[in-house]
Design an enzyme around this catalytic site. Structure first.
Site, short mmCIF file in Angstrom:
data_model
loop_
_atom_site.label_atom_id
_atom_site.label_comp_id
_atom_site.label_asym_id
_atom_site.label_seq_id
_atom_site.Cartn_x
_atom_site.Cartn_y
_atom_site.Cartn_z
N HIS A 52 0.90 -5.65 -1.71
CA HIS A 52 0.19 -5.50 -0.44
C HIS A 52 -0.53 -4.16 -0.33
O HIS A 52 -1.36 -3.96 0.56
CB HIS A 52 1.14 -5.71 0.75
CG HIS A 52 2.03 -4.56 1.05
ND1 HIS A 52 3.34 -4.50 0.64
CD2 HIS A 52 1.81 -3.42 1.73
CE1 HIS A 52 3.89 -3.38 1.06
NE2 HIS A 52 2.99 -2.70 1.73
N ASP A 55 5.85 -9.53 -3.88
CA ASP A 55 5.08 -8.35 -3.47
C ASP A 55 5.18 -7.28 -4.56
O ASP A 55 5.89 -6.29 -4.43
CB ASP A 55 5.61 -7.83 -2.13
CG ASP A 55 4.73 -6.74 -1.54
OD1 ASP A 55 3.63 -6.52 -2.06
OD2 ASP A 55 5.17 -6.11 -0.55
N SER A 58 5.22 2.33 0.78
CA SER A 58 5.23 1.04 0.08
C SER A 58 4.86 1.22 -1.38
O SER A 58 4.00 2.04 -1.72
CB SER A 58 4.23 0.08 0.72
OG SER A 58 4.78 -0.56 1.83
#
Length: 394
Positions: free
Chosen positions: A187, A234, A339
């Protein structure tokens, strides 16, 4: 007050205690242990004092308490005087950019066989450890990393992913896993508006790195072929324009290849450059880390089932290709900005051995009772190896 999914959808960043309160703690009296008085010092001031205690076996790195987080990093409760004359010191030994979907690979294969040899990720890890041993020999390097700041060379795999829009912005983290490849979250890199330009390696202070850092342009982005924007698959790999120059502060990390979870007393950490306070959103310039505990998937499923809207992004629930982790004190967590960074399984703090067990993915709020979600690396070894070590070449 209900939690908002907007926090979940953002990229992750490390959260810790308020720096305003902790900034005044330098010089304050404290206790290292019940019988050892101390004084609150910065890590750079504390490390020379604590070194003798650790080498003598009086203390370990994990015994050094934190006084709090100051304006420039962690403040530690440090002994008031140096340890131990030479007669009391015992020896300490150590043990040895284009964004595309990657080709479809088969499902999860955790422990395939490669004839009589190791799978590529295992073979690569052996080479990483051999090079580390050659570089460091038998010297014990002490770093104060029991709290939030991370000294240079402690996590030499850490990468900050740079985006160029109206200036340089580091929105995500990653892990160097081979000389030319960085592991991150899908992402972070899955849209034209979110295309990364370069990675920064070897930097602790992300805005003012020392002379040893390296910025390397990203050649291509490989996103897991089954990633469709939800919380599954992801994971992505960044190929760099050139190999990194390995140094004490820049070196690939080993991947966790065991499908089973480590023992419950294992040490896990997340690391990244992140927000110190969720209210102000002020980001840290320095690399931070925080200790977490794994949460069993059945418990994690219960936690997410209690959150409104979770079924939309987790239609299959929390499955085996995910990991859940939490700080039981609800103080530290990953949140907006980190992230793609690593969930680290620390094997031996003294000689710096660890593996990348997960990739920071998402969560429901920050430092809440709902655990954070991480992509389990061992579930994606086929995907990783097919890009990083094609034809099993290591």
């Amino acid at each position: 007050m209900p939690l908002k999914w907007s926090l979940l959808l953002g990229t992750f960043v490390l959260i810790s205690c308020s720096s305003v309160e902790a900034a005044v703690t330098v010089g304050r009296a404290c206790k290292v242990t019940d019988t050892m008085p101390g004084i609150c010092r910065t890590s750079s001031d504390c490390e020379p004092l604590i070194d003798g205690y650790i080498k003598s076996g009086v203390l370990t790195l994990n015994d050094v308490p934190s006084c709090g987080l100051g304006a420039w990093g962690e403040i530690f409760c440090c002994p008031t005087k140096p340890c131990c004359d030479n007669s009391t010191i015992t020896s300490v030994s150590t043990s040895s950019t284009t964004s595309t979907k990657a080709p479809m690979t088969s499902g999860r294969v955790d422990v395939p066989t490669f004839g009589s040899g190791d799978r590529p990720a295992v073979a690569a890890c052996k080479k990483i450890r051999e090079r580390k041993q050659q570089r460091s020999g038998n010297q014990l390097v002490i770093h104060i990393v029991g709290g939030y700041p991370v000294d240079p060379g402690v996590y030499p795999h850490m990468a900050a992913i740079g985006y160029i829009t109206f200036g340089t912005d580091f929105r995500c983290g990653g892990s160097l896993i081979a000389s030319r490849f960085v592991l991150t979250a899908a992402h972070c890199v899955n849209t034209d508006a979110n295309t990364p330009a370069f990675v920064r390696l070897g930097a602790v202070n992300i805005e003012n790195p020392d002379h040893s850092y390296q910025d390397i342009v990203i050649r291509s982005v490989k996103i897991h072929p089954q990633y469709v924007g939800n919380k599954y698959n992801d994971i992505a790999i960044l190929e760099l324009e050139r190999d990194v120059v390995e140094t004490d502060n820049i070196r690939p990390a080993c991947l966790h290849t065991d499908a089973t979870d480590p023992p419950s007393n294992s040490k896990f950490f997340v690391a990244g450059w992140g927000v110190l306070n969720v209210t102000t959103r002020a980001r840290s310039k320095i690399l931070l880390r925080a200790g977490l505990e794994l949460v069993p998937l059945d418990q994690c499923n219960i936690s997410y089932a209690e959150q409104p809207g979770s079924i939309r992004l987790l239609k299959q629930g929390v499955i085996d290709s995910l990991l859940c982790a939490i700080d039981q004190k609800l103080i530290a967590d990953a949140c907006k900005g980190d992230s793609g960074g690593p969930l680290i399984h620390e094997l031996n703090v003294e000689d710096g051995m660890y593996t990348i067990m997960g990739v920071i993915s998402s969560g429901f709020g920050c430092a809440t009772v709902t655990p954070g979600l991480y992509t389990r690396v061992s579930s994606y070894l086929d995907f990783i190896e097919g890009i990083v070590w094609p034809d099993n070449r290591v």
